[in-house]
Design a protein around this motif. Structure first.
Motif, PDB file in Angstrom:
ATOM      1  N   CYS A  31       5.063  -1.294   6.530  1.00 51.68           N
ATOM      2  CA  CYS A  31       4.057  -0.692   5.646  1.00 51.68           C
ATOM      3  C   CYS A  31       2.660  -0.721   6.244  1.00 51.68           C
ATOM      4  O   CYS A  31       1.868   0.190   6.011  1.00 51.68           O
ATOM      5  CB  CYS A  31       4.090  -1.383   4.283  1.00 51.68           C
ATOM      6  SG  CYS A  31       5.636  -0.995   3.405  1.00 51.68           S
ATOM      7  N   LYS A  32       2.363  -1.766   7.030  1.00 50.96           N
ATOM      8  CA  LYS A  32       1.039  -1.818   7.658  1.00 50.96           C
ATOM      9  C   LYS A  32       0.895  -0.669   8.663  1.00 50.96           C
ATOM     10  O   LYS A  32      -0.162  -0.054   8.761  1.00 50.96           O
ATOM     11  CB  LYS A  32       0.858  -3.190   8.340  1.00 50.96           C
ATOM     12  CG  LYS A  32      -0.544  -3.441   8.867  1.00 50.96           C
ATOM     13  CD  LYS A  32      -1.555  -3.674   7.731  1.00 50.96           C
ATOM     14  CE  LYS A  32      -2.989  -3.806   8.240  1.00 50.96           C
ATOM     15  NZ  LYS A  32      -3.690  -2.504   8.411  1.00 50.96           N
ATOM     16  N   GLU A  33       1.972  -0.381   9.388  1.00 47.76           N
ATOM     17  CA  GLU A  33       1.945   0.745  10.335  1.00 47.76           C
ATOM     18  C   GLU A  33       1.770   2.064   9.581  1.00 47.76           C
ATOM     19  O   GLU A  33       1.008   2.947   9.995  1.00 47.76           O
ATOM     20  CB  GLU A  33       3.248   0.771  11.162  1.00 47.76           C
ATOM     21  CG  GLU A  33       3.250   1.864  12.224  1.00 47.76           C
ATOM     22  CD  GLU A  33       4.663   2.295  12.647  1.00 47.76           C
ATOM     23  OE1 GLU A  33       5.581   1.443  12.622  1.00 47.76           O
ATOM     24  OE2 GLU A  33       4.837   3.487  12.983  1.00 47.76           O
ATOM     25  N   LEU A  34       2.465   2.197   8.456  1.00 45.81           N
ATOM     26  CA  LEU A  34       2.331   3.433   7.671  1.00 45.81           C
ATOM     27  C   LEU A  34       0.918   3.568   7.120  1.00 45.81           C
ATOM     28  O   LEU A  34       0.346   4.661   7.092  1.00 45.81           O
ATOM     29  CB  LEU A  34       3.363   3.463   6.531  1.00 45.81           C
ATOM     30  CG  LEU A  34       4.832   3.532   6.963  1.00 45.81           C
ATOM     31  CD1 LEU A  34       5.756   3.527   5.754  1.00 45.81           C
ATOM     32  CD2 LEU A  34       5.089   4.772   7.830  1.00 45.81           C
ATOM     33  N   GLU A  41      -5.844   0.128  -0.773  1.00 47.83           N
ATOM     34  CA  GLU A  41      -4.916  -0.358   0.261  1.00 47.83           C
ATOM     35  C   GLU A  41      -3.862  -1.286  -0.353  1.00 47.83           C
ATOM     36  O   GLU A  41      -2.681  -1.213   0.005  1.00 47.83           O
ATOM     37  CB  GLU A  41      -5.681  -1.074   1.378  1.00 47.83           C
ATOM     38  CG  GLU A  41      -4.758  -1.572   2.491  1.00 47.83           C
ATOM     39  CD  GLU A  41      -5.475  -2.288   3.632  1.00 47.83           C
ATOM     40  OE1 GLU A  41      -6.717  -2.381   3.608  1.00 47.83           O
ATOM     41  OE2 GLU A  41      -4.771  -2.758   4.539  1.00 47.83           O
ATOM     42  N   SER A  42      -4.292  -2.140  -1.296  1.00 46.84           N
ATOM     43  CA  SER A  42      -3.330  -3.036  -1.959  1.00 46.84           C
ATOM     44  C   SER A  42      -2.268  -2.241  -2.699  1.00 46.84           C
ATOM     45  O   SER A  42      -1.090  -2.591  -2.668  1.00 46.84           O
ATOM     46  CB  SER A  42      -4.034  -3.948  -2.967  1.00 46.84           C
ATOM     47  OG  SER A  42      -5.103  -4.598  -2.360  1.00 46.84           O
ATOM     48  N   CYS A  84       4.580   0.401  -1.251  1.00 43.23           N
ATOM     49  CA  CYS A  84       5.390   0.615  -0.049  1.00 43.23           C
ATOM     50  C   CYS A  84       6.426  -0.491   0.115  1.00 43.23           C
ATOM     51  O   CYS A  84       7.567  -0.236   0.478  1.00 43.23           O
ATOM     52  CB  CYS A  84       4.472   0.678   1.180  1.00 43.23           C
ATOM     53  SG  CYS A  84       5.335   0.864   2.752  1.00 43.23           S
ATOM     54  N   GLU A  85       6.015  -1.745  -0.198  1.00 45.15           N
ATOM     55  CA  GLU A  85       6.909  -2.874   0.061  1.00 45.15           C
ATOM     56  C   GLU A  85       8.134  -2.889  -0.855  1.00 45.15           C
ATOM     57  O   GLU A  85       9.104  -3.608  -0.593  1.00 45.15           O
ATOM     58  CB  GLU A  85       6.115  -4.184   0.039  1.00 45.15           C
ATOM     59  CG  GLU A  85       5.506  -4.438   1.435  1.00 45.15           C
ATOM     60  CD  GLU A  85       4.165  -5.154   1.418  1.00 45.15           C
ATOM     61  OE1 GLU A  85       3.810  -5.752   0.375  1.00 45.15           O
ATOM     62  OE2 GLU A  85       3.461  -5.088   2.447  1.00 45.15           O
ATOM     63  N   SER A 124       6.297   8.169  -3.635  1.00 35.53           N
ATOM     64  CA  SER A 124       6.038   7.174  -4.680  1.00 35.53           C
ATOM     65  C   SER A 124       4.787   6.354  -4.355  1.00 35.53           C
ATOM     66  O   SER A 124       4.061   5.953  -5.244  1.00 35.53           O
ATOM     67  CB  SER A 124       7.247   6.273  -4.900  1.00 35.53           C
ATOM     68  OG  SER A 124       7.376   5.369  -3.841  1.00 35.53           O
ATOM     69  N   VAL A 125       4.521   6.144  -3.074  1.00 29.62           N
ATOM     70  CA  VAL A 125       3.339   5.357  -2.698  1.00 29.62           C
ATOM     71  C   VAL A 125       2.054   6.091  -3.113  1.00 29.62           C
ATOM     72  O   VAL A 125       1.101   5.485  -3.583  1.00 29.62           O
ATOM     73  CB  VAL A 125       3.347   5.073  -1.177  1.00 29.62           C
ATOM     74  CG1 VAL A 125       1.978   4.634  -0.676  1.00 29.62           C
ATOM     75  CG2 VAL A 125       4.398   4.010  -0.843  1.00 29.62           C
ATOM     76  N   LEU A 126       2.031   7.409  -2.970  1.00 32.50           N
ATOM     77  CA  LEU A 126       0.777   8.148  -3.184  1.00 32.50           C
ATOM     78  C   LEU A 126       0.715   8.878  -4.527  1.00 32.50           C
ATOM     79  O   LEU A 126      -0.326   9.460  -4.868  1.00 32.50           O
ATOM     80  CB  LEU A 126       0.555   9.109  -2.013  1.00 32.50           C
ATOM     81  CG  LEU A 126       0.300   8.309  -0.722  1.00 32.50           C
ATOM     82  CD1 LEU A 126       0.472   9.156   0.512  1.00 32.50           C
ATOM     83  CD2 LEU A 126      -1.100   7.681  -0.762  1.00 32.50           C
TER      84      LEU A 126
END
Ligand code: AVW
Length: 250
Positions: A37-40, A22-23, A29-30, A108-110
């Motif tokens: 990002c919390k919603e995503l 999660e971190s 994301c940030e 990029s996040v995943l």
């Protein structure tokens, strides 16, 4: 009293401590502002948490992708198959020329992560998850298929694809590029597909390869096709020299 405090402390800690996964998701994301990002993260988890990791369909990620849609970037969209390192080495330096799925927020996040859920658990696991082809509907594969489809759906203008001259079948029907992305390229939204064959010393195929005939045939009528053999060193040179115009790279 002490025991009660320890139990309460452990529960509070358990509720607030973020997993490493999660971190990573949130910190990557940030780097993109304008998104919650919390919603995503919540929408992402809803796709696979508490599910059998071989039973996560592609559509499970639709709400996530709807919340962070891909923007059409006409003439700049870059696709690839078996050329990940060359492509990303290049696009990381030449954001002015091309964007890949992995340069977008969700991509990029995943990128390079593995995740899955488990029936009866609200956690995200990063080990013991099914491999890419172990079962069809695994969380990682379904995400990349869903994201690749959405990215290809907004492609427009002239699109580029980097394929590998170092493999037997540069246009492989099993690949995401062939099975998910090319079928979504539609004329007149897309005018042209420019294939760049990445040629290394060990090259065994090039633009003349028979599999590229299948690519030409799979293209929507009205989309022009071109193919160029380009050495890996030329691609790297273009990455290293911002003074070379995008259109003059190859
Ligand atoms: P790829 P694609 N195990 O280089 O055309 C784990 O074959 O399919 O190119 N992950 C895998 C596996 C595997 N066996 N096979 C594929 N992947 C994942 C999105 C992995 O993340 C872009 F828009 C690997 O780096 C490209 O145009 C990625 O799929 C297109 O899809 C690509 O495998 C490239 O897919």
């Amino acid at each position: 009293v002490i025991v009660v405090l320890i139990v309460i402390g452990a529960v509070v800690l358990g509720l607030t401590l973020k997993s490493g996964f999660e971190s990573t998701f949130l910190s990557r994301c940030e780097k993109f502002s304008q998104y919650d990002c919390k919603e995503l993260w919540d929408l992402f988890q809803q796709a696979y948490v508490n599910k059998d990791p071989c039973n996560v369909p592609v559509e499970a990620y639709n709400p996530l992708i709807a919340a962070a849609p891909f923007k059409p970037q006409c003439n700049k969209m870059m696709f690839w198959s078996k050329t990940k390192d060359v492509v990303h080495g290049f696009t990381a330096k030449r954001k002015d020329c091309f964007v890949t799925l992995e340069d977008t927020l969700l991509g990029s996040v995943l990128d390079d992560l593995t995740w899955c859920g488990k029936e009866g658990s609200k956690d995200t696991f990063t080990t013991g998850c099914p491999g890419w082809s172990e079962c069809e509907n695994n969380p990682v594969r379904s995400f990349w298929i869903c994201a690749s489809a959405a990215f290809a759906d907004v492609a427009c203008g002239d699109v580029t694809a980097m394929l590998s001259g170092s493999i037997n079948t540069p246009f492989n029907p099993e690949s995401i590029f062939a099975s998910v992305e090319v079928p979504r390229f539609k004329s007149p939204r897309i005018k042209k597909l420019d294939v760049v064959m990445v040629i290394q010393k060990n090259a065994i195929s090039n633009c003349n390869h028979s599999s590229l005939k299948n690519l030409m045939q799979a293209l929507d009528k009205g989309i022009t096709y071109s193919c160029k053999d380009v050495s890996k060193s030329r691609i790297q040179e273009c990455g290293a020299k911002p003074e070379i115009a995008c259109g003059a790279c190859w």
